[in-house]
Write a protein that holds these residues in place. Structure first.
Motif, PDB file in Angstrom:
ATOM      1  N   GLU A  44      65.932  45.736  61.591  1.00  0.00           N
ATOM      2  CA  GLU A  44      66.986  45.880  60.579  1.00  0.00           C
ATOM      3  C   GLU A  44      67.049  44.703  59.612  1.00  0.00           C
ATOM      4  OE1 GLU A  44      70.703  46.753  62.662  1.00  0.00           O
ATOM      5  OE2 GLU A  44      70.392  48.836  62.059  1.00  0.00           O
ATOM      6  N   GLU A  45      66.175  43.717  59.806  1.00  0.00           N
ATOM      7  CA  GLU A  45      66.202  42.547  58.932  1.00  0.00           C
ATOM      8  C   GLU A  45      65.738  42.916  57.525  1.00  0.00           C
ATOM      9  OE1 GLU A  45      63.982  39.317  60.562  1.00  0.00           O
ATOM     10  OE2 GLU A  45      65.529  38.799  62.024  1.00  0.00           O
ATOM     11  N   LEU A  46      66.340  42.288  56.549  1.00  0.00           N
ATOM     12  CA  LEU A  46      65.985  42.534  55.150  1.00  0.00           C
ATOM     13  C   LEU A  46      64.869  41.600  54.715  1.00  0.00           C
ATOM     14  CD1 LEU A  46      69.581  42.841  53.624  1.00  0.00           C
ATOM     15  CD2 LEU A  46      68.127  44.669  54.530  1.00  0.00           C
ATOM     16  N   ASP A  47      64.004  42.073  53.826  1.00  0.00           N
ATOM     17  CA  ASP A  47      62.941  41.214  53.321  1.00  0.00           C
ATOM     18  C   ASP A  47      63.473  40.348  52.187  1.00  0.00           C
ATOM     19  OD1 ASP A  47      63.087  42.819  51.051  1.00  0.00           O
ATOM     20  OD2 ASP A  47      61.293  43.985  51.545  1.00  0.00           O
ATOM     21  N   GLU A  48      62.565  39.636  51.537  1.00  0.00           N
ATOM     22  CA  GLU A  48      62.991  38.701  50.479  1.00  0.00           C
ATOM     23  C   GLU A  48      63.597  39.425  49.283  1.00  0.00           C
ATOM     24  OE1 GLU A  48      58.506  38.412  48.560  1.00  0.00           O
ATOM     25  OE2 GLU A  48      59.375  36.705  49.639  1.00  0.00           O
ATOM     26  N   ASN A  49      63.369  40.713  49.194  1.00  0.00           N
ATOM     27  CA  ASN A  49      63.952  41.495  48.095  1.00  0.00           C
ATOM     28  C   ASN A  49      65.261  42.162  48.495  1.00  0.00           C
ATOM     29  OD1 ASN A  49      61.743  40.989  46.291  1.00  0.00           O
ATOM     30  ND2 ASN A  49      60.535  42.507  47.435  1.00  0.00           N
TER      31      ASN A  49
ATOM     32  N   LYS B  15      65.641  44.256  50.964  1.00  0.00           N
ATOM     33  CA  LYS B  15      65.420  45.619  51.430  1.00  0.00           C
ATOM     34  C   LYS B  15      64.763  45.605  52.807  1.00  0.00           C
ATOM     35  CE  LYS B  15      64.817  47.450  46.744  1.00  0.00           C
ATOM     36  NZ  LYS B  15      63.908  48.190  45.840  1.00  0.00           N
ATOM     37  N   ILE B  16      64.848  46.735  53.501  1.00  0.00           N
ATOM     38  CA  ILE B  16      64.177  46.878  54.792  1.00  0.00           C
ATOM     39  C   ILE B  16      62.749  47.321  54.557  1.00  0.00           C
ATOM     40  CG2 ILE B  16      64.059  48.261  56.902  1.00  0.00           C
ATOM     41  CD1 ILE B  16      67.080  48.302  56.984  1.00  0.00           C
ATOM     42  N   ASP B  17      61.792  46.578  55.128  1.00  0.00           N
ATOM     43  CA  ASP B  17      60.394  46.969  55.073  1.00  0.00           C
ATOM     44  C   ASP B  17      60.189  48.057  56.129  1.00  0.00           C
ATOM     45  OD1 ASP B  17      57.576  47.104  55.708  1.00  0.00           O
ATOM     46  OD2 ASP B  17      57.316  45.217  54.613  1.00  0.00           O
ATOM     47  N   GLU B  18      59.909  49.270  55.677  1.00  0.00           N
ATOM     48  CA  GLU B  18      59.847  50.406  56.593  1.00  0.00           C
ATOM     49  C   GLU B  18      58.754  50.249  57.652  1.00  0.00           C
ATOM     50  OE1 GLU B  18      61.979  52.742  56.908  1.00  0.00           O
ATOM     51  OE2 GLU B  18      63.171  52.135  55.176  1.00  0.00           O
TER      52      GLU B  18
END
Length: 349
Positions: free
Chosen positions: A265-270, A272-275
């Motif tokens: 569930e961690e968000l990337d640098e943008n 968003k979630i990397d699927e």
């Protein structure tokens, strides 16, 4: 092993009290509670007023989880020798709650400080006592963060006792782990993270056999704290090491799955979630939950809440990333009466 002491060697028949304690300790090492209990009761019959005997037996009862019997013995020790020997007060602090626990810890600390003042400041005995005092102060802090958290002076006392603990021993990892919990409760998360790292640095290079290496439950609590602080990657490494050490602990198996779930569930640098990252992390999480359900599900009624949440998360993961093949699963129903939503909570105690 029980300490040899001439006062313990009072025979009844062919066995002395020390012999009986020695045999009880060996049974304790072999997890034979029934025989250990028999030897302990015989020793108590021989020396019902010997504080050293009662303390030794009380510690055996504690190890086997017989807290009621242990509490009774330690209370008798207090009545027989209230102003000497801090150990019984430390044990009583563990088996009591709220103000009673705090009072016992404080009495034990008082006796330790009195003993500490009889040794040279830099002696090994003084260092050992200072560390024990700091740990006892941490226990008081924990009490004000749990049983006494609604007291009007709870936060003030947490701050007072944790700073005092650091004063007595500034190289005790337990101090900084407890301080991190305090800072977390104060919403000072960055400080808490720094303190977690400081605590870990004090023991990470030690051998697991070193007496200063944290006990298993302390490291479990550390992992839970790290998850609360969103230190998920580091928490996973710790949890994996705990599983390698003992893979029969239900809570640790659950926490490992929960950690993988959170990583997904961690968000990337943008932002968003990397699927792909989520899919890989959740596949690992699901495997953890399936393993937990299959291994412990039918035999662990005491862990029903953990089991329920594992099933719930496993089903949620499957609904998002699809089915998994070639993994045997048992059909275990969720107990709705005991289910509590702990998606955002880490307090499983």
């Amino acid at each position: 092993m029980a300490t040899k002491n001439p006062k313990l060697k009072i025979s009844k028949g062919q066995y002395s009290v020390y012999d009986l304690l020695d045999r009880a300790k060996k049974c304790q090492e072999n997890y034979d509670y029934d025989m250990a209990n028999r030897y302990c009761k015989r020793a108590i019959e021989m020396e019902p007023d010997n504080v050293e005997v009662l303390e030794n037996i009380g510690s055996i009862f504690m190890d086997f989880g017989d807290w009621d019997s242990a509490k009774e013995l330690f209370e008798r020790c207090v009545s027989l020798s209230p102003d000497t020997g801090y150990q019984k007060y430390m044990y009583l602090g563990q088996v009591n709650v709220a103000e009673d626990a705090v009072n016992f810890f404080q009495k034990g600390i008082e006796l330790m400080i009195k003993e500490l003042n009889t040794f040279p400041a830099n002696s090994e005995k003084a260092k050992d006592l200072s560390k024990k005092i700091s740990s006892a102060l941490c226990s008081i802090v924990e009490m004000y963060m749990t049983d006494l958290c609604d007291e009007p002076n709870a936060e003030e006392n947490c701050e007072k006792y944790i700073l005092e603990a650091e004063k007595y021993c500034n190289n005790n990892y337990e101090v900084y782990q407890t301080m991190a919990s305090v800072r977390m409760s104060q919403n000072r998360q960055e400080e808490a993270k720094e303190l977690v790292i400081k605590s870990i640095n004090l023991w990470k290079d030690l051998s697991v056999d070193d007496e200063n290496y944290p006990e298993y439950p302390i490291r479990v609590n550390l992992a839970k704290l790290m998850l609360e602080l969103k230190m998920n990657t580091d928490a996973l490494s710790l949890l994996q090491s705990l599983l390698q050490e003992d893979d029969e602990i239900v809570e640790v198996s659950y926490l490992c799955g929960w950690c993988y779930y959170l990583l997904g569930e961690e968000l990337d640098e943008n932002g968003k979630i990397d699927e792909q990252v989520r899919k890989e992390a959740w596949e690992d999480a699901r495997l953890c939950f399936i393993n937990l359900i299959n291994r412990f599900g039918l035999s662990s009624p005491d862990d029903q809440q953990v089991l329920n949440h594992s099933i719930e998360l496993k089903n949620k993961i499957t609904s998002v990333i699809g089915e998994i093949s070639n993994i045997p699963e048992q059909n275990i129903e969720i107990n709705d009466d005991e289910w509590e939503d702990i998606d955002n909570e880490m307090d499983l105690e």
